[in-house]
Design a protein around this motif. Structure first.
Motif, mmCIF file in Angstrom:
data_model
loop_
_atom_site.group_PDB
_atom_site.id
_atom_site.type_symbol
_atom_site.label_atom_id
_atom_site.label_comp_id
_atom_site.label_asym_id
_atom_site.label_seq_id
_atom_site.Cartn_x
_atom_site.Cartn_y
_atom_site.Cartn_z
ATOM 1 N N MET A 1 0.859 -1.177 0.000
ATOM 2 C CA MET A 1 0.000 0.000 0.000
ATOM 3 C C MET A 1 0.896 1.228 0.000
ATOM 4 O O MET A 1 2.002 1.205 0.496
ATOM 5 N N ARG A 2 0.360 2.282 -0.546
ATOM 6 C CA ARG A 2 1.066 3.561 -0.578
ATOM 7 C C ARG A 2 0.037 4.660 -0.366
ATOM 8 O O ARG A 2 -0.922 4.770 -1.110
ATOM 9 N N LEU A 3 0.258 5.464 0.670
ATOM 10 C CA LEU A 3 -0.636 6.562 1.019
ATOM 11 C C LEU A 3 0.077 7.881 0.780
ATOM 12 O O LEU A 3 1.207 8.061 1.224
ATOM 13 N N ASN A 4 -0.573 8.778 0.071
ATOM 14 C CA ASN A 4 -0.048 10.126 -0.134
ATOM 15 C C ASN A 4 -1.120 11.133 0.246
ATOM 16 O O ASN A 4 -2.276 10.980 -0.136
ATOM 17 N N VAL A 5 -0.718 12.155 1.003
ATOM 18 C CA VAL A 5 -1.586 13.289 1.316
ATOM 19 C C VAL A 5 -0.969 14.475 0.595
ATOM 20 O O VAL A 5 0.210 14.783 0.781
ATOM 21 N N ILE A 6 -1.762 15.124 -0.241
ATOM 22 C CA ILE A 6 -1.254 16.132 -1.178
ATOM 23 C C ILE A 6 -1.998 17.441 -1.016
ATOM 24 O O ILE A 6 -3.220 17.459 -0.868
ATOM 25 N N ASP A 7 -1.260 18.548 -1.083
ATOM 26 C CA ASP A 7 -1.883 19.860 -1.185
ATOM 27 C C ASP A 7 -2.378 19.971 -2.620
ATOM 28 O O ASP A 7 -1.581 19.978 -3.565
ATOM 29 N N LYS A 8 -3.690 20.024 -2.804
ATOM 30 C CA LYS A 8 -4.252 19.980 -4.159
ATOM 31 C C LYS A 8 -3.855 21.197 -4.990
ATOM 32 O O LYS A 8 -3.570 21.071 -6.173
ATOM 33 N N GLU A 9 -3.799 22.368 -4.373
ATOM 34 C CA GLU A 9 -3.498 23.585 -5.124
ATOM 35 C C GLU A 9 -2.109 23.550 -5.764
ATOM 36 O O GLU A 9 -1.946 23.891 -6.924
ATOM 37 N N LEU A 14 2.424 16.316 1.096
ATOM 38 C CA LEU A 14 2.587 16.760 2.477
ATOM 39 C C LEU A 14 2.978 15.602 3.387
ATOM 40 O O LEU A 14 3.697 15.774 4.361
ATOM 41 N N TYR A 15 2.470 14.426 3.069
ATOM 42 C CA TYR A 15 2.730 13.245 3.890
ATOM 43 C C TYR A 15 2.716 12.025 2.989
ATOM 44 O O TYR A 15 1.938 11.952 2.029
ATOM 45 N N GLU A 16 3.589 11.066 3.305
ATOM 46 C CA GLU A 16 3.623 9.822 2.542
ATOM 47 C C GLU A 16 3.935 8.670 3.479
ATOM 48 O O GLU A 16 4.786 8.782 4.358
ATOM 49 N N ARG A 17 3.240 7.572 3.267
ATOM 50 C CA ARG A 17 3.510 6.338 4.011
ATOM 51 C C ARG A 17 3.492 5.205 3.001
ATOM 52 O O ARG A 17 2.553 5.095 2.198
ATOM 53 N N VAL A 18 4.518 4.382 3.031
ATOM 54 C CA VAL A 18 4.636 3.283 2.078
ATOM 55 C C VAL A 18 4.738 1.970 2.849
ATOM 56 O O VAL A 18 5.571 1.830 3.741
ATOM 57 N N TRP A 19 3.856 1.024 2.513
ATOM 58 C CA TRP A 19 3.895 -0.329 3.055
ATOM 59 C C TRP A 19 3.995 -1.286 1.879
ATOM 60 O O TRP A 19 3.338 -1.081 0.869
ATOM 61 N N LYS A 20 4.745 -2.346 2.045
ATOM 62 C CA LYS A 20 4.773 -3.427 1.041
ATOM 63 C C LYS A 20 4.843 -2.902 -0.392
ATOM 64 O O LYS A 20 4.015 -3.234 -1.234
ATOM 65 N N SER A 125 -9.627 12.935 7.393
ATOM 66 C CA SER A 125 -10.232 13.705 8.482
ATOM 67 C C SER A 125 -9.223 13.943 9.601
ATOM 68 O O SER A 125 -9.114 15.050 10.134
ATOM 69 N N GLY A 126 -8.466 12.903 9.944
ATOM 70 C CA GLY A 126 -7.449 13.025 10.979
ATOM 71 C C GLY A 126 -6.371 14.031 10.612
ATOM 72 O O GLY A 126 -5.929 14.837 11.447
ATOM 73 N N PHE A 127 -5.956 14.020 9.340
ATOM 74 C CA PHE A 127 -4.936 14.968 8.884
ATOM 75 C C PHE A 127 -5.469 16.396 8.952
ATOM 76 O O PHE A 127 -4.800 17.299 9.462
ATOM 77 N N CYS A 128 -6.673 16.589 8.441
ATOM 78 C CA CYS A 128 -7.264 17.938 8.429
ATOM 79 C C CYS A 128 -7.474 18.469 9.847
ATOM 80 O O CYS A 128 -7.271 19.659 10.095
ATOM 81 N N ILE A 167 7.620 18.252 8.439
ATOM 82 C CA ILE A 167 6.632 19.007 9.225
ATOM 83 C C ILE A 167 5.451 18.112 9.617
ATOM 84 O O ILE A 167 4.920 18.208 10.715
ATOM 85 N N PHE A 168 5.085 17.218 8.706
ATOM 86 C CA PHE A 168 3.891 16.389 8.909
ATOM 87 C C PHE A 168 4.220 14.952 9.336
ATOM 88 O O PHE A 168 3.328 14.118 9.403
ATOM 89 N N ILE A 169 5.477 14.678 9.645
ATOM 90 C CA ILE A 169 5.889 13.320 10.000
ATOM 91 C C ILE A 169 5.200 12.826 11.275
ATOM 92 O O ILE A 169 5.022 11.627 11.472
ATOM 93 N N GLY A 170 4.772 13.746 12.123
ATOM 94 C CA GLY A 170 4.054 13.371 13.340
ATOM 95 C C GLY A 170 2.732 12.674 13.069
ATOM 96 O O GLY A 170 2.157 12.044 13.965
ATOM 97 N N PHE A 171 2.255 12.751 11.851
ATOM 98 C CA PHE A 171 1.005 12.098 11.466
ATOM 99 C C PHE A 171 1.189 10.579 11.343
ATOM 100 O O PHE A 171 0.229 9.833 11.328
ATOM 101 N N ASP A 172 2.436 10.153 11.290
ATOM 102 C CA ASP A 172 2.747 8.744 11.104
ATOM 103 C C ASP A 172 2.154 7.850 12.194
ATOM 104 O O ASP A 172 1.660 6.759 11.902
ATOM 105 N N SER A 173 2.183 8.304 13.434
ATOM 106 C CA SER A 173 1.644 7.476 14.514
ATOM 107 C C SER A 173 0.128 7.295 14.360
ATOM 108 O O SER A 173 -0.405 6.211 14.607
#
Length: 184
Positions: A1-9, A14-20, A125-128, A167-173
């Motif tokens: 899985m790969r999760l990306n949180v992106i500033d759309k504009e 802003l944040y990325e998490r990569v699994w497997k 929602s958690g990120f916002c 800046i957003f690495i704290g979202f990892d937990s």
């Protein structure tokens, strides 16, 4: 899985998490930028489909079988469009948007759709909630990073992509806990 949180504009991650994920296609600024650009391209396609009266919630990618000849790739693409294919080696990209922030998840297409959708909604929602008001003050940095692609050196004097990610690495937990709740 790969999760990306992106500033759309700006299109900046802003944040990325990569699994497997395949090691040679892991994290890093250039890979991250390419993945985010791909996600934004599919988002634009979704908007164009919606304008045409169609509705798209996800995109499925299918690995071409055999030697990867041009005709085989074309047939695989046709199969993806028609939906007539097996579930082997399929990756689904799901994306949602809220307050100018886009969350996108690449995952195995055999995973439960409702579970994935719930995970992504809770993630966004958690990120916002956690970072409300923290993205807009970074606007100049985000625009400079976005301009760097077309004009090397444009981000001089601004934060780098890696600094934005930090800046957003704290979202990892939060994401780790949520993933354990949904996928383990």
């Amino acid at each position: 899985m790969r999760l990306n949180v992106i500033d759309k504009e700006s299109g900046v991650c802003l944040y990325e998490r990569v699994w497997k994920w395949k090691r040679s296609v892991g994290a890093g600024t250039s890979v991250r930028t390419g993945v985010c650009n791909l996600i934004l391209t599919f988002l634009a396609m979704k908007a164009s489909l919606n304008d045409a009266g169609e509705s798209a919630k996800y995109v499925i990618f299918k690995q071409a079988k055999g030697g990867g000849k041009k005709s085989e790739r074309r047939n695989a693409q046709s199969a993806v469009v028609s939906g007539a294919f097996s579930s082997t080696h399929q990756i689904r990209l799901v994306f949602i948007e809220k307050w100018g922030v886009l969350a996108a998840l690449f995952h195995d297409a055999s995973m439960d759709w409702e579970l994935v959708q719930t995970f992504l909604e809770k993630t966004l929602s958690g990120f916002c909630e956690k970072y409300e008001g923290e993205v807009d003050p970074l606007r100049e940095d985000l625009e400079a990073i976005a301009a760097e692609e077309d004009k090397p050196g444009a981000s001089a004097g601004h934060r780098t992509q890696e600094e934005i990610i930090q800046i957003f690495i704290g979202f990892d937990s939060f994401v780790s806990s949520l993933a354990l709740d949904h996928f383990v």
